[in-house]
Write an enzyme that holds these catalytic residues in place. Structure first.
Site, PDB file in Angstrom:
ATOM      1  N   LYS A  84     -17.497   9.258   8.128  1.00 14.23           N
ATOM      2  CA  LYS A  84     -17.734   9.071   6.688  1.00 14.23           C
ATOM      3  C   LYS A  84     -18.753  10.130   6.237  1.00 14.23           C
ATOM      4  CE  LYS A  84     -15.668   4.566   6.884  1.00 14.23           C
ATOM      5  NZ  LYS A  84     -15.765   3.126   7.114  1.00 14.23           N
ATOM      6  N   ARG A 104       0.822  -1.212   0.000  1.00 12.16           N
ATOM      7  CA  ARG A 104       0.000   0.000   0.000  1.00 12.16           C
ATOM      8  C   ARG A 104       0.852   1.257   0.000  1.00 12.16           C
ATOM      9  NH1 ARG A 104      -5.498  -1.523   3.191  1.00 12.16           N
ATOM     10  NH2 ARG A 104      -5.760  -3.494   2.123  1.00 12.16           N
ATOM     11  N   THR A 119     -20.758   5.661  12.214  1.00 17.13           N
ATOM     12  CA  THR A 119     -19.530   6.454  12.290  1.00 17.13           C
ATOM     13  C   THR A 119     -19.858   7.921  12.063  1.00 17.13           C
ATOM     14  OG1 THR A 119     -17.289   6.771  11.420  1.00 17.13           O
ATOM     15  CG2 THR A 119     -18.970   6.254   9.806  1.00 17.13           C
ATOM     16  N   HIS A 127     -21.908   2.787   6.517  1.00 20.61           N
ATOM     17  CA  HIS A 127     -21.961   3.345   5.162  1.00 20.61           C
ATOM     18  C   HIS A 127     -23.366   3.780   4.765  1.00 20.61           C
ATOM     19  CE1 HIS A 127     -17.783   2.661   4.082  1.00 20.61           C
ATOM     20  NE2 HIS A 127     -17.878   1.631   4.906  1.00 20.61           N
ATOM     21  N   SER A 156     -19.690  -2.115   2.144  1.00 20.41           N
ATOM     22  CA  SER A 156     -19.073  -0.965   1.485  1.00 20.41           C
ATOM     23  C   SER A 156     -18.214  -1.300   0.288  1.00 20.41           C
ATOM     24  CB  SER A 156     -18.217  -0.217   2.485  1.00 20.41           C
ATOM     25  OG  SER A 156     -17.089  -0.993   2.801  1.00 20.41           O
ATOM     26  N   THR A 162      -8.703  -6.392   1.792  1.00 17.28           N
ATOM     27  CA  THR A 162      -9.952  -5.642   1.910  1.00 17.28           C
ATOM     28  C   THR A 162     -11.061  -6.347   1.128  1.00 17.28           C
ATOM     29  OG1 THR A 162      -8.606  -3.645   2.077  1.00 17.28           O
ATOM     30  CG2 THR A 162     -10.944  -3.322   1.682  1.00 17.28           C
ATOM     31  N   SER A 190     -22.417 -14.116  12.873  1.00 16.72           N
ATOM     32  CA  SER A 190     -21.768 -13.004  12.189  1.00 16.72           C
ATOM     33  C   SER A 190     -21.733 -13.260  10.679  1.00 16.72           C
ATOM     34  CB  SER A 190     -20.340 -12.882  12.756  1.00 16.72           C
ATOM     35  OG  SER A 190     -19.622 -11.861  12.126  1.00 16.72           O
ATOM     36  N   THR A 200      -9.914   5.337  27.455  1.00 15.98           N
ATOM     37  CA  THR A 200      -9.315   6.124  26.389  1.00 15.98           C
ATOM     38  C   THR A 200      -9.835   7.552  26.469  1.00 15.98           C
ATOM     39  OG1 THR A 200      -8.823   6.116  24.011  1.00 15.98           O
ATOM     40  CG2 THR A 200     -11.066   5.585  24.614  1.00 15.98           C
ATOM     41  N   THR A 201      -8.988   8.493  26.086  1.00 14.36           N
ATOM     42  CA  THR A 201      -9.352   9.907  26.158  1.00 14.36           C
ATOM     43  C   THR A 201     -10.559  10.206  25.265  1.00 14.36           C
ATOM     44  OG1 THR A 201      -7.049  10.430  26.589  1.00 14.36           O
ATOM     45  CG2 THR A 201      -8.435  12.242  25.811  1.00 14.36           C
TER      46      THR A 201
HETATM   47  C1  LIG Z   1     -14.974   2.291   8.096  1.00  9.65           C
HETATM   48  C2  LIG Z   1     -15.821   1.230   8.731  1.00  9.65           C
HETATM   49  C3  LIG Z   1     -15.909   1.102  10.109  1.00  9.65           C
HETATM   50  C4  LIG Z   1     -15.025   1.892  11.022  1.00  9.65           C
HETATM   51  O1  LIG Z   1     -15.464   3.196  11.143  1.00  9.65           O
HETATM   52  P1  LIG Z   1     -14.362   4.325  11.469  1.00  9.65           P
HETATM   53  O2  LIG Z   1     -15.167   5.408  12.056  1.00  9.65           O
HETATM   54  O3  LIG Z   1     -13.712   4.668  10.173  1.00  9.65           O
HETATM   55  O4  LIG Z   1     -13.400   3.711  12.431  1.00  9.65           O
HETATM   56  C5  LIG Z   1     -16.802   0.205  10.643  1.00  9.65           C
HETATM   57  N1  LIG Z   1     -17.580  -0.569   9.856  1.00  9.65           N
HETATM   58  C6  LIG Z   1     -17.508  -0.502   8.516  1.00  9.65           C
HETATM   59  C7  LIG Z   1     -18.385  -1.365   7.699  1.00  9.65           C
HETATM   60  C8  LIG Z   1     -16.608   0.385   7.909  1.00  9.65           C
HETATM   61  O5  LIG Z   1     -16.505   0.419   6.584  1.00  9.65           O
END
Ligand SMILES: *Cc1c(COP(=O)(O)O)cnc(C)c1O
Length: 407
Positions: free
Chosen positions: A248, A21, A245, A217, A189, A363, A137, A277-278
């Site tokens: 994104k 990469r 998230t 996503h 995704s 990936t 899963s 964690t902070t």
């Molecule tokens: C990117 C991703 C995550 C992680 O989210 P981040 O906020 O980027 O850490 C979790 N699940 C899926 C399906 C993703 O594509």
């Protein structure tokens, strides 16, 4: 032990497979999304069009988001200064969690430093809270869910991707009284397909399982207020834990779950990935909240996003490119070879200022290497023309140079 050689060999193996990469060194131009400045290895800088951002709507540059972050910094400074428990909870965090709970119509929401951590911490903690848990899963779940399932140290069953018969077979074979969690995604995704939400909920009811849905996503992008596919399909109340998230479509950073109050309180109280964690910087929480609230009321952006994706798929297919079947905003073009995939991507960037990152193993499965395009409402027809001209110019030559046949 020759440590140096061990590390070098590890990288050599990755390189030999053509999946080493290389990161593109970029600076976006605020106000000109999706244009960015790209710096080559030789230090030359040129403008490029970004075709692979997960900031799907360009929210990272919307004035209300940027201004709310600046305001928060001016108000309270940079970092949170502690974990959520030890002085790191600011009013910005509290307000963002309320905004997210409202988005998903749940009692409560809980912030994590990323979506990855939200999945890993929540799923692994479910294993501690529910003795004898069996986790079901989907085989294509994201790496963060896989790590969470592993961390739960419970029994697990992997069901074939979106295969309801297989899921039911596995559920039926498990002890009726064992606690069960079904973990899956709404929008996958890399392929752009969608999980069968309603049917999974029906199976969960039938076999007494909890549902855990990754909407990473989909949040911001689907449903009337941007709560995701569960909102679009009227199923939010049937999904027990929704995970999303802020990095994104919302264009900032951070992750979260939204669920029933008792579930959120238990995860808040027990998940190491949340506790130790902070907290996110207050400015991130402020920016994310502005973005979430903005998108609750900006359905026109979602419509235009869908239109752009559909148009690009049609144009690419018309031009003879193998667009993989996708029911969503994700537009994958199949290449089928890691070296060719990287070569096409390099030529697009260097010769045409078109930036689309190659997507290779791990990936996606080997043999399904692809270019994954994510057109936004700001990718206009002129950019579509430019992209297709660039592909027409490089694709054949890249095949010749690598000796790989066209997919
Ligand atoms: C990117 C991703 C995550 C992680 O989210 P981040 O906020 O980027 O850490 C979790 N699940 C899926 C399906 C993703 O594509």
């Amino acid at each position: 032990m020759d440590y140096q050689t061990a590390f070098q060999d590890a990288v050599r193996r990755v390189k030999a497979e053509g999946r080493y990469r290389v990161f593109a060194d970029l600076l976006r131009r605020k106000g000109e999304f999706p244009v960015a400045r790209w710096r080559s290895d030789e230090g030359k800088v040129r403008d490029v069009t970004v075709w692979c951002s997960n900031d799907y709507l360009g929210m990272g540059q919307v004035p209300c988001v940027v201004e709310s972050m600046k305001k928060a910094i001016d108000d309270v400074g940079s970092g949170a200064g502690g974990t959520r428990n030890i002085s790191g909870t600011t009013h910005y965090h509290v307000e963002l969690e309320r905004s997210l709970a409202d988005l998903h119509q749940k009692d409560a929401a809980l912030l994590f430093t990323s979506g990855y951590i939200a999945n890993e911490a929540t799923l692994s903690t479910l294993g501690k809270i529910l003795p004898g848990l069996i986790m079901f899963s989907d085989e294509l779940n994201h790496a963060s869910m896989i790590e969470g399932v592993k961390g739960a140290r419970c029994e697990k069953r992997i069901w074939r991707h979106n295969d309801l018969e297989h899921l039911e077979e596995l559920l039926a074979a498990a002890p009726a009284d064992a606690p069960k969690v079904i973990a899956f995604e709404s929008v996958y995704s890399m392929d752009g397909d969608i999980g069968p939400l309603e049917a999974v909920c029906d199976l969960a009811d039938k076999y007494g399982a909890l549902t855990y849905l990754d909407e990473v996503h989909a949040v911001g992008l689907y449903g009337l207020r941007g709560a995701g596919i569960a909102e679009r399909e009227g199923l939010m109340d049937r999904i027990d834990i929704i995970e999303g998230t802020l990095g994104k479509a919302f264009g900032v950073m951070g992750g979260y779950i939204a669920a029933d109050g008792a579930i959120v309180d238990a995860i808040r109280s027990m998940a190491p990935g949340f506790i130790f964690t902070t907290a996110l910087p207050p400015a991130l929480a402020a920016g994310a909240r502005a973005s979430v609230e903005y998108l609750k009321a900006a359905h026109h952006l979602r419509e235009s996003h869908q239109e752009r994706a559909a148009t690009l798929k049609a144009r690419l297919a018309e031009a003879g490119y193998p667009v993989m079947e996708s029911e969503t905003h994700i537009v994958p073009i199949k290449v089928g070879d890691p070296v060719l995939c990287k070569r096409i991507s390099d030529m697009l960037l260097e010769e045409h200022g078109v930036y689309v990152q190659p997507i290779n193993y791990p990936t996606v499965p080997r043999g399904t290497e692809r270019l994954r395009l994510t057109p936004s409402p700001l990718h206009d027809d002129g950019m579509f023309d430019q992209l297709i001209e660039a592909l027409d110019d490089v694709w054949e030559r890249a095949c010749e140079q690598t000796g790989v046949a066209r997919a």
